[in-house]
Design an enzyme around this catalytic site. Sequence first.
Site, PDB file in Angstrom:
ATOM      1  N   SER A 110      37.527  40.459  35.741  1.00  0.00           N
ATOM      2  CA  SER A 110      36.691  41.604  35.389  1.00  0.00           C
ATOM      3  C   SER A 110      36.920  42.756  36.379  1.00  0.00           C
ATOM      4  CB  SER A 110      35.222  41.177  35.326  1.00  0.00           C
ATOM      5  OG  SER A 110      34.425  42.147  34.698  1.00  0.00           O
ATOM      6  N   ASP A 210      34.529  39.356  23.737  1.00  0.00           N
ATOM      7  CA  ASP A 210      33.991  39.816  25.027  1.00  0.00           C
ATOM      8  C   ASP A 210      33.081  41.019  24.796  1.00  0.00           C
ATOM      9  OD1 ASP A 210      33.550  40.890  27.565  1.00  0.00           O
ATOM     10  OD2 ASP A 210      35.579  40.468  28.264  1.00  0.00           O
ATOM     11  N   HIS A 240      33.500  36.871  27.689  1.00  0.00           N
ATOM     12  CA  HIS A 240      33.880  37.611  28.887  1.00  0.00           C
ATOM     13  C   HIS A 240      34.267  36.689  30.041  1.00  0.00           C
ATOM     14  CE1 HIS A 240      34.165  40.867  31.721  1.00  0.00           C
ATOM     15  NE2 HIS A 240      33.220  40.353  32.489  1.00  0.00           N
TER      16      HIS A 240
END
Length: 266
Positions: A110, A210, A240
């Site tokens: 991320s 996601d 995610h």
Amino acid sequence: MDQQEPQFLEVGQGPKRRRLAYALADSGPGGSGLALLWLPGFLSDMVSTKALALADWAEARGHSMLRFDYSGHGLSPGNLLEASIGDWLEEATSMLGLLKGKRVIVIGSSMGGWIALLLARALAKSGGVPLAALVLIAPAWDMTEKLMWEKMSEKTRRLVETEGLYYAPSLYGDPYPITKHLIDEGRKHLVVGGGIEVGAPVRILQGMRDPDVPWQHALALVDLLASDDVQLTLVKDGDHRLSEPGDLRRLEATVAALVERVQDST
């Protein structure tokens, strides 16, 4: 469960001095000479499911691995209301220094994917020893601008501008702070201009379910990277976190293929 006792590293000067928790599993002289550096996401830490699974995988194969908590995360003290991408990039750079002499594969999850790109770009520009490879999991590149500011309503933007702070709802827990400082400082580190020189192969793993980082965001990154050696894997039912058993095996296989490539080239 993580049984490794954390160590601490001092980073920064004066009022910006921070104490960072990290865990380094060094394979020593009998190891492979390769090291993995884990860069966690925003509000995540070094004991996430993916980080621990990868640490076990690396240890079993004689590779070193370094995990750490950004300031204001996990075991690292700090005030999130004062934090910024630049701070966390500086911290990642300092951690990379602990792996001097090893070929390093950086795995960024991320926001950690954005920081991985910034780290690689800085090394390429400075002429330093390039990273061996990058693995980006749902990379939230330019997160503060593309995934925060541009997604906000005009009302929320005005709140950030006037009050300096907005608490955004989260799918994973309590609302989290987005500060004007985080947004403004993030604009100094955008990669959206394209032609990102990283000097290393890049592998991207992205879930198509996601809700935080749309798969189109990962696809756009492919065009921004100057390297020809970029592969994007879209996981149709992936979320995610990509922390399910199948996701972890995919991550390990991705890193294993890069390890083999790096070893064959030395």
